[in-house]
Design a protein around this motif. Sequence first.
Motif, PDB file in Angstrom:
ATOM      1  N   ARG A  49       0.811  -1.226   0.000  1.00 17.22           N
ATOM      2  CA  ARG A  49       0.000   0.000   0.000  1.00 17.22           C
ATOM      3  C   ARG A  49       0.839   1.269   0.000  1.00 17.22           C
ATOM      4  O   ARG A  49       0.389   2.318  -0.427  1.00 17.22           O
ATOM      5  N   HIS A  50       2.069   1.184   0.494  1.00 16.37           N
ATOM      6  CA  HIS A  50       2.921   2.368   0.545  1.00 16.37           C
ATOM      7  C   HIS A  50       3.860   2.463  -0.646  1.00 16.37           C
ATOM      8  O   HIS A  50       4.602   3.434  -0.768  1.00 16.37           O
ATOM      9  N   MET A  51       3.833   1.479  -1.518  1.00 21.89           N
ATOM     10  CA  MET A  51       4.637   1.514  -2.748  1.00 21.89           C
ATOM     11  C   MET A  51       3.747   2.037  -3.875  1.00 21.89           C
ATOM     12  O   MET A  51       3.128   1.274  -4.601  1.00 21.89           O
ATOM     13  N   TYR A  52       3.678   3.338  -3.986  1.00 20.69           N
ATOM     14  CA  TYR A  52       2.721   3.956  -4.888  1.00 20.69           C
ATOM     15  C   TYR A  52       3.010   3.672  -6.356  1.00 20.69           C
ATOM     16  O   TYR A  52       2.095   3.495  -7.145  1.00 20.69           O
ATOM     17  N   GLY A  53       4.259   3.623  -6.734  1.00 24.97           N
ATOM     18  CA  GLY A  53       4.615   3.335  -8.122  1.00 24.97           C
ATOM     19  C   GLY A  53       4.200   1.932  -8.532  1.00 24.97           C
ATOM     20  O   GLY A  53       3.609   1.722  -9.588  1.00 24.97           O
ATOM     21  N   LEU A  54       4.515   0.961  -7.690  1.00 27.40           N
ATOM     22  CA  LEU A  54       4.136  -0.418  -7.972  1.00 27.40           C
ATOM     23  C   LEU A  54       2.620  -0.578  -7.960  1.00 27.40           C
ATOM     24  O   LEU A  54       2.051  -1.285  -8.795  1.00 27.40           O
ATOM     25  N   SER A  55       1.970   0.107  -7.040  1.00 26.11           N
ATOM     26  CA  SER A  55       0.512   0.058  -6.977  1.00 26.11           C
ATOM     27  C   SER A  55      -0.109   0.626  -8.252  1.00 26.11           C
ATOM     28  O   SER A  55      -1.096   0.088  -8.764  1.00 26.11           O
ATOM     29  N   LEU A  56       0.482   1.688  -8.780  1.00 21.78           N
ATOM     30  CA  LEU A  56      -0.005   2.273 -10.030  1.00 21.78           C
ATOM     31  C   LEU A  56       0.172   1.298 -11.190  1.00 21.78           C
ATOM     32  O   LEU A  56      -0.750   1.107 -11.991  1.00 21.78           O
ATOM     33  N   VAL A  57       1.330   0.669 -11.283  1.00 22.57           N
ATOM     34  CA  VAL A  57       1.589  -0.291 -12.366  1.00 22.57           C
ATOM     35  C   VAL A  57       0.616  -1.465 -12.284  1.00 22.57           C
ATOM     36  O   VAL A  57       0.040  -1.887 -13.295  1.00 22.57           O
ATOM     37  N   LEU A  58       0.398  -1.996 -11.090  1.00 23.22           N
ATOM     38  CA  LEU A  58      -0.533  -3.113 -10.927  1.00 23.22           C
ATOM     39  C   LEU A  58      -1.962  -2.708 -11.268  1.00 23.22           C
ATOM     40  O   LEU A  58      -2.722  -3.493 -11.833  1.00 23.22           O
ATOM     41  N   SER A  59      -2.324  -1.482 -10.946  1.00 26.48           N
ATOM     42  CA  SER A  59      -3.661  -0.993 -11.300  1.00 26.48           C
ATOM     43  C   SER A  59      -3.820  -0.855 -12.813  1.00 26.48           C
ATOM     44  O   SER A  59      -4.865  -1.198 -13.373  1.00 26.48           O
ATOM     45  N   LEU A  60      -2.781  -0.378 -13.477  1.00 24.86           N
ATOM     46  CA  LEU A  60      -2.825  -0.263 -14.938  1.00 24.86           C
ATOM     47  C   LEU A  60      -2.893  -1.639 -15.595  1.00 24.86           C
ATOM     48  O   LEU A  60      -3.586  -1.817 -16.604  1.00 24.86           O
ATOM     49  N   LEU A  61      -2.195  -2.611 -15.035  1.00 27.84           N
ATOM     50  CA  LEU A  61      -2.274  -3.975 -15.552  1.00 27.84           C
ATOM     51  C   LEU A  61      -3.681  -4.549 -15.373  1.00 27.84           C
ATOM     52  O   LEU A  61      -4.174  -5.273 -16.229  1.00 27.84           O
ATOM     53  N   GLU A  62      -4.328  -4.216 -14.269  1.00 28.09           N
ATOM     54  CA  GLU A  62      -5.703  -4.673 -14.049  1.00 28.09           C
ATOM     55  C   GLU A  62      -6.654  -4.042 -15.063  1.00 28.09           C
ATOM     56  O   GLU A  62      -7.572  -4.695 -15.564  1.00 28.09           O
ATOM     57  N   ILE A  63      -6.428  -2.786 -15.406  1.00 31.35           N
ATOM     58  CA  ILE A  63      -7.245  -2.138 -16.431  1.00 31.35           C
ATOM     59  C   ILE A  63      -7.043  -2.837 -17.771  1.00 31.35           C
ATOM     60  O   ILE A  63      -8.002  -3.085 -18.510  1.00 31.35           O
ATOM     61  N   PHE A  64      -5.796  -3.184 -18.106  1.00 24.92           N
ATOM     62  CA  PHE A  64      -5.508  -3.908 -19.337  1.00 24.92           C
ATOM     63  C   PHE A  64      -6.224  -5.259 -19.343  1.00 24.92           C
ATOM     64  O   PHE A  64      -6.796  -5.663 -20.352  1.00 24.92           O
ATOM     65  N   ARG A  65      -6.192  -5.975 -18.213  1.00 25.93           N
ATOM     66  CA  ARG A  65      -6.840  -7.280 -18.129  1.00 25.93           C
ATOM     67  C   ARG A  65      -8.341  -7.161 -18.370  1.00 25.93           C
ATOM     68  O   ARG A  65      -8.925  -7.920 -19.138  1.00 25.93           O
ATOM     69  N   ARG A  66      -8.959  -6.185 -17.759  1.00 26.86           N
ATOM     70  CA  ARG A  66     -10.409  -6.004 -17.938  1.00 26.86           C
ATOM     71  C   ARG A  66     -10.741  -5.594 -19.367  1.00 26.86           C
ATOM     72  O   ARG A  66     -11.749  -6.027 -19.919  1.00 26.86           O
ATOM     73  N   PHE A  67      -9.923  -4.756 -19.971  1.00 31.58           N
ATOM     74  CA  PHE A  67     -10.142  -4.347 -21.355  1.00 31.58           C
ATOM     75  C   PHE A  67     -10.012  -5.545 -22.291  1.00 31.58           C
ATOM     76  O   PHE A  67     -10.802  -5.719 -23.213  1.00 31.58           O
ATOM     77  N   GLN A  68      -9.029  -6.379 -22.039  1.00 36.49           N
ATOM     78  CA  GLN A  68      -8.799  -7.564 -22.858  1.00 36.49           C
ATOM     79  C   GLN A  68      -9.995  -8.516 -22.781  1.00 36.49           C
ATOM     80  O   GLN A  68     -10.444  -9.039 -23.797  1.00 36.49           O
ATOM     81  N   TRP A  69     -10.527  -8.727 -21.595  1.00 36.97           N
ATOM     82  CA  TRP A  69     -11.641  -9.657 -21.436  1.00 36.97           C
ATOM     83  C   TRP A  69     -12.968  -9.068 -21.896  1.00 36.97           C
ATOM     84  O   TRP A  69     -13.942  -9.793 -22.074  1.00 36.97           O
ATOM     85  N   MET A  70     -13.014  -7.760 -22.098  1.00 35.05           N
ATOM     86  CA  MET A  70     -14.220  -7.147 -22.641  1.00 35.05           C
ATOM     87  C   MET A  70     -14.525  -7.729 -24.022  1.00 35.05           C
ATOM     88  O   MET A  70     -15.683  -8.013 -24.355  1.00 35.05           O
ATOM     89  N   PHE A  71     -13.494  -7.978 -24.821  1.00 37.50           N
ATOM     90  CA  PHE A  71     -13.694  -8.553 -26.152  1.00 37.50           C
ATOM     91  C   PHE A  71     -14.240  -9.970 -26.065  1.00 37.50           C
ATOM     92  O   PHE A  71     -15.080 -10.375 -26.870  1.00 37.50           O
ATOM     93  N   ILE A  72     -13.797 -10.738 -25.089  1.00 38.10           N
ATOM     94  CA  ILE A  72     -14.293 -12.103 -24.920  1.00 38.10           C
ATOM     95  C   ILE A  72     -15.756 -12.074 -24.488  1.00 38.10           C
ATOM     96  O   ILE A  72     -16.579 -12.858 -24.974  1.00 38.10           O
ATOM     97  N   ARG A  73     -16.101 -11.160 -23.604  1.00 35.29           N
ATOM     98  CA  ARG A  73     -17.505 -11.041 -23.169  1.00 35.29           C
ATOM     99  C   ARG A  73     -18.411 -10.664 -24.333  1.00 35.29           C
ATOM    100  O   ARG A  73     -19.519 -11.175 -24.469  1.00 35.29           O
ATOM    101  N   ILE A  74     -17.950  -9.750 -25.167  1.00 37.82           N
ATOM    102  CA  ILE A  74     -18.730  -9.352 -26.337  1.00 37.82           C
ATOM    103  C   ILE A  74     -18.911 -10.534 -27.278  1.00 37.82           C
ATOM    104  O   ILE A  74     -19.996 -10.759 -27.815  1.00 37.82           O
TER     105      ILE A  74
END
Length: 84
Positions: A49-74
């Motif tokens: 929680r105190h590693m803000y840079g790593l937390s940002l990168v992991l959050s961006l990766l989660e956004i990528f994962r959700r975007f990727q699976w949006m195509f599968i859901r469609i």
Amino acid sequence: EFQLFSFGKSKTILRNDLVYSNKEGYKWAIVTNFILRITWTCKLSAQLRHMYGLSLVLSLLEIFRRFQWMFIRIEVALLKDLRK
């Protein structure tokens, strides 16, 4: 979860009715989804929680994962509508 698999007599684990022709893309999506879900659970750790840079990168990766699976859901919704 997204009905990508078809277990039966065929030698492949993917469904036969795929909208996108690149089967490697589906396999890539399955593997990256698994890996990125693990990284998301690591993000929930109190030690990160105190590693803000790593937390940002992991959050961006989660956004990528959700975007990727949006195509599968469609795709699943499209195939479900076509079967009606």
